[in-house]
Scaffold this active site. Structure first.
Site, PDB file in Angstrom:
ATOM      1  CD  GLU A   1       9.124   5.757  39.746  1.00  0.00           C
ATOM      2  OE1 GLU A   1       7.987   5.278  39.784  1.00  0.00           O
ATOM      3  OE2 GLU A   1       9.396   6.925  40.056  1.00  0.00           O
TER       4      GLU A   1
ATOM      5  CG  LEU B   1      13.387  -0.805  45.965  1.00  0.00           C
ATOM      6  CD1 LEU B   1      12.995  -1.721  47.122  1.00  0.00           C
ATOM      7  CD2 LEU B   1      12.253  -0.817  44.908  1.00  0.00           C
TER       8      LEU B   1
ATOM      9  N   GLY C   1      18.093  17.207  11.904  1.00  0.00           N
ATOM     10  CA  GLY C   1      19.364  16.961  11.207  1.00  0.00           C
ATOM     11  C   GLY C   1      20.538  17.404  12.065  1.00  0.00           C
ATOM     12  N   GLY C   2      21.537  18.021  11.428  1.00  0.00           N
ATOM     13  CA  GLY C   2      22.739  18.456  12.155  1.00  0.00           C
ATOM     14  C   GLY C   2      22.390  19.356  13.332  1.00  0.00           C
TER      15      GLY C   2
HETATM   16  N1  COS Z   1       1.422  -4.894  44.336  1.00  0.00           N
HETATM   17  C1  COS Z   1       1.299  -5.555  45.499  1.00  0.00           C
HETATM   18  N2  COS Z   1       2.069  -6.628  45.823  1.00  0.00           N
HETATM   19  C2  COS Z   1       2.974  -7.039  44.904  1.00  0.00           C
HETATM   20  C3  COS Z   1       3.136  -6.388  43.668  1.00  0.00           C
HETATM   21  C4  COS Z   1       2.312  -5.271  43.384  1.00  0.00           C
HETATM   22  N3  COS Z   1       2.420  -4.607  42.247  1.00  0.00           N
HETATM   23  N4  COS Z   1       4.121  -7.024  42.981  1.00  0.00           N
HETATM   24  C5  COS Z   1       4.543  -8.035  43.750  1.00  0.00           C
HETATM   25  N5  COS Z   1       3.849  -8.043  44.921  1.00  0.00           N
HETATM   26  C6  COS Z   1       3.994  -8.979  46.026  1.00  0.00           C
HETATM   27  C7  COS Z   1       3.738 -10.396  45.531  1.00  0.00           C
HETATM   28  O1  COS Z   1       2.364 -10.700  45.571  1.00  0.00           O
HETATM   29  C8  COS Z   1       4.525 -11.219  46.513  1.00  0.00           C
HETATM   30  O2  COS Z   1       3.805 -11.294  47.729  1.00  0.00           O
HETATM   31  P1  COS Z   1       3.638 -12.697  48.485  1.00  0.00           P
HETATM   32  O3  COS Z   1       5.039 -13.111  48.829  1.00  0.00           O
HETATM   33  O4  COS Z   1       2.798 -12.368  49.667  1.00  0.00           O
HETATM   34  O5  COS Z   1       2.997 -13.619  47.508  1.00  0.00           O
HETATM   35  C9  COS Z   1       5.744 -10.341  46.802  1.00  0.00           C
HETATM   36  O6  COS Z   1       5.348  -9.001  46.496  1.00  0.00           O
HETATM   37  C10 COS Z   1       6.941 -10.734  45.959  1.00  0.00           C
HETATM   38  O7  COS Z   1       6.586 -10.608  44.604  1.00  0.00           O
HETATM   39  P2  COS Z   1       7.331 -11.395  43.453  1.00  0.00           P
HETATM   40  O8  COS Z   1       7.396 -12.844  43.818  1.00  0.00           O
HETATM   41  O9  COS Z   1       6.683 -11.023  42.169  1.00  0.00           O
HETATM   42  O10 COS Z   1       8.822 -10.787  43.560  1.00  0.00           O
HETATM   43  P3  COS Z   1      10.079 -10.996  42.629  1.00  0.00           P
HETATM   44  O11 COS Z   1      11.274 -11.038  43.474  1.00  0.00           O
HETATM   45  O12 COS Z   1       9.841 -12.082  41.645  1.00  0.00           O
HETATM   46  O13 COS Z   1      10.208  -9.559  41.873  1.00  0.00           O
HETATM   47  C11 COS Z   1       9.920  -7.893  40.211  1.00  0.00           C
HETATM   48  C12 COS Z   1       9.331  -9.053  41.041  1.00  0.00           C
HETATM   49  C13 COS Z   1      11.116  -8.264  39.358  1.00  0.00           C
HETATM   50  C14 COS Z   1       8.750  -7.499  39.336  1.00  0.00           C
HETATM   51  C15 COS Z   1      10.278  -6.725  41.186  1.00  0.00           C
HETATM   52  O14 COS Z   1      11.430  -7.027  41.911  1.00  0.00           O
HETATM   53  C16 COS Z   1      10.478  -5.416  40.467  1.00  0.00           C
HETATM   54  O15 COS Z   1       9.516  -4.717  40.146  1.00  0.00           O
HETATM   55  N6  COS Z   1      11.771  -5.031  40.226  1.00  0.00           N
HETATM   56  C17 COS Z   1      12.090  -3.745  39.704  1.00  0.00           C
HETATM   57  C18 COS Z   1      12.299  -2.798  40.822  1.00  0.00           C
HETATM   58  C19 COS Z   1      12.224  -1.401  40.370  1.00  0.00           C
HETATM   59  O16 COS Z   1      11.311  -0.978  39.684  1.00  0.00           O
HETATM   60  N7  COS Z   1      13.200  -0.621  40.786  1.00  0.00           N
HETATM   61  C20 COS Z   1      13.247   0.751  40.428  1.00  0.00           C
HETATM   62  C21 COS Z   1      13.780   1.523  41.531  1.00  0.00           C
HETATM   63  S1  COS Z   1      12.587   2.252  42.470  1.00  0.00           S
HETATM   64  S2  COS Z   1      12.691   4.110  41.907  1.00  0.00           S
END
Ligand code: COS
Length: 387
Positions: A368, A126, A344-345
Site C-alpha cells: 500500500e 492495482l 537475544g539468541g
Molecule cells: N486522492 C485523490 N486523487 C488523487 C490522490 C489522492 N490521494 N493522489 C493522486 N490523485 C489524483 C491526482 O490529483 C491526479 O489527478 P488529475 O490528473 O485530475 O490532476 C491523478 O490522481 C494523478 O496523480 P499524480 O499526478 O500524483 O500521479 P503520479 O503518477 O505522479 O503517482 C504516486 C503518484 C507515485 C503517489 C502513486 O502512483 C502511488 O501512490 N504509487 C504507489 C501505489 C501503491 O501504493 N501501490 C500499492 C499497491 S495497492 S495494495
C-alpha cells in the site's frame, strides 16, 4: 460520516474482538504459520461476529464503523498474526471501499450485502509486474466492444486473490491517454471466462495470507461494471488513490497493533530473563531499548488517530495518511529489531513469536505504498504549501 454505531455498542465490539484475538486466535498462530492457512471454523466465527462488514453501511448489513473506529479494531486484531485479519480486512478496506465510496445504487445492492456477511470476498487489483510504485503506468486494458469491456493484462501480488469472488480491477479504458487519465475501476466476478488466479506466492512472512497473480485473457464484463457507472470512466486512478488514503491509515494501525505485541513480549521477557544475577530489565541499556519502542508506539498512535480524524472529517488528508503509514511501518521494524535484540539468541529461533513477528512486520514498509513513495507524497504536499 457519523457512525450509526453508538459508543457503547462499539466498546462491546472492541471487547469481543480483544477476547477473540487473545483466547481464540493467539493459540493458533504457530498452526497457521505452518499450515499456511486460517482454519475454516475460525473464518465461520469471523462471519458470525460480523467482521467482514465492519466498514459497510448498515443498510447493506454492515456495522458502518467510522474510520476512527475501524483503526481501533485494526490495532486490536494486529496483536496477533496478520493472516487472521487479512481473511476479512480486504472486505472492510481496499476491496470494498471503492464500491462504498463511489458505487452506483445497483452495484451497492448487488455486492455490499454479500461482502458484509463474508459470503463474498473482495480483492483490489492495482499492482502489475511492471507497475508497482508507478501505479499510473499500468498496462491492463479494457477495450469496449458493444455493451462489454474486454479486459486483457495481468496483476501481481494480489492479496486474497485465491479466495476472492469480486475483483476491483484498475484497467486502461482509454489507451490514447497516458498515466492516470484513462484508467477506470471495473468490477470483475470470479468465474468470468478468461480470468485465472495463480498459485499463492511463498512469502517471507505474513504466512497464511495468500497473494497471487491474476491474469485476464479476453475477459468480458458489462460496460456498466465500471465503479460509479459509465460516467465514472477515467476516474479509476483517483478512486484507487482515495481508497489507498484510508488503506494507508489502516496499515499504520496494523503496525501499531504489531508494535504493542512486540513491546509486551520484550518487556515480559526482560523481566523474567536473568543474566549477571538479575533480570535483564534492570539493565539501563535494555530499558533504553524498551523506552525507545514505547515512545515510537505512542508517537505513531497519535499520528494514526489524527490522520483518521482528519480523513473522517472530510479534510484533505493524503499526506497525513502517508506520514502515519511511513512512520508506523518504519518504527514497527525498529521495534521488532529491538524486541529480537532483547530476546537475544532466543529471538532468532522460531520457538518464540518474536522471530515470526519480525518477518511479518517487514511487509508493512512495502505494501500500500513503499516508504519511498510515501516520502514523495509527503514532500509534494509540503512543497505545495511553500510554493
Ligand atoms: N486522492 C485523490 N486523487 C488523487 C490522490 C489522492 N490521494 N493522489 C493522486 N490523485 C489524483 C491526482 O490529483 C491526479 O489527478 P488529475 O490528473 O485530475 O490532476 C491523478 O490522481 C494523478 O496523480 P499524480 O499526478 O500524483 O500521479 P503520479 O503518477 O505522479 O503517482 C504516486 C503518484 C507515485 C503517489 C502513486 O502512483 C502511488 O501512490 N504509487 C504507489 C501505489 C501503491 O501504493 N501501490 C500499492 C499497491 S495497492 S495494495
Amino acid at each position: 460520516m457519523a457512525s450509526a454505531f453508538d459508543e457503547e455498542s462499539f466498546a462491546q465490539l472492541l471487547d469481543a474482538v480483544d477476547r477473540f484475538v487473545r483466547h481464540r486466535l493467539m493459540p493458533l498462530e504457530k498452526q497457521v504459520e505452518e499450515a499456511g492457512e486460517v482454519p475454516s471454523d475460525v473464518i465461520d466465527e469471523m462471519k458470525k461476529m460480523g467482521l467482514f462488514g465492519l466498514g459497510i453501511p448498515q443498510e447493506f448489513g454492515g456495522y458502518e464503523l467510522t474510520l476512527f473506529q475501524e483503526v481501533q479494531v485494526q490495532m486490536a486484531f494486529s496483536y496477533t498474526s496478520p493472516a487472521f485479519r487479512l481473511v476479512f480486512w480486504p472486505n472492510v478496506g481496499i476491496g470494498s471501499k471503492g464500491i462504498v465510496l463511489a458505487g452506483t445504487p445497483a452495484q451497492k445492492e448487488k455486492y455490499l450485502p454479500g461482502l458484509a456477511s463474508g459470503e463474498l470476498r473482495a480483492s483490489f487489483c492495482l499492482t502489475e509486474p511492471d507497475a508497482g510504485s508507478d501505479a499510473a503506468s499500468l498496462r491492463t486494458t479494457a477495450v469496449r466492444d458493444g455493451d462489454d469491456w474486454v479486459i486483457n493484462g495481468s496483476k501481481r501480488f494480489i492479496t486474497n486473490a485465491s479466495r476472492a469472488h469480486v475483483f476491483t480491477v484498475m484497467a486502461r479504458t482509454d489507451s490514447s491517454k497516458r498515466g492516470a487519465a484513462g484508467i477506470s475501476a471495473i468490477i470483475v466476478e470470479r468465474g468470468t471466462p478468461g480470468l485465472s488466479v495463480g498459485k499463492p506466492e511463498n512469502k517471507m512472512g505474513q504466512k497464511g495470507s495468500p497473494i497471487c497473480d491474476v491474469v485476464f485473457e479476453d475477459v468480458r464484463v458489462p460496460v456498466s461494471n465500471i465503479i460509479g457507472g459509465l460516467d465514472a470512466e477515467g476516474n479509476g486512478f483517483r478512486m484507487a488513490m482515495q481508497v489507498l488514503d484510508a488503506g494507508r491509515i489502516s496499515v499504520a494501525a496494523s503496525g501499531l497493533g504489531m508494535a504493542r505485541r512486540l513491546i509486551d513480549e520484550a518487556a515480559r521477557y526482560a523481566l523474567q530473563r536473568k543474566q549477571f544475577g538479575q533480570p535483564i530489565a534492570k539493565f539501563q541499556l535494555i530499558q533504553a531499548m524498551l523506552a525507545d519502542s514505547e515512545t515510537e508506539y505512542l508517537a505513531g498512535h497519535a499520528l494514526v488517530m489524527q490522520a483518521a480524524a482528519a480523513l473522517e472529517a472530510g479534510q484533505e488528508a493524503t499526506a497525513q495518511a502517508a506520514s502515519a503509514k511511513y512512520f508506523c511501518s518504519e518504527s514497527v521494524s525498529r521495534i521488532a529489531d529491538r524486541a529480537l535484540q532483547i530476546f537475544g539468541g532466543a529471538g532468532y529461533i522460531a520457538e518464540y513469536p518474536v522471530e515470526r513477528l519480525y518477518r511479518d512486520a517487514r511487509a508493512l514498509r512495502i505494501y500500500e505504498g513503499t516508504s519511498q513513495v510515501l516520502q514523495l507524497v509527503i514532500a509534494r504536499a509540503m512543497l505545495k504549501r511553500y510554493e
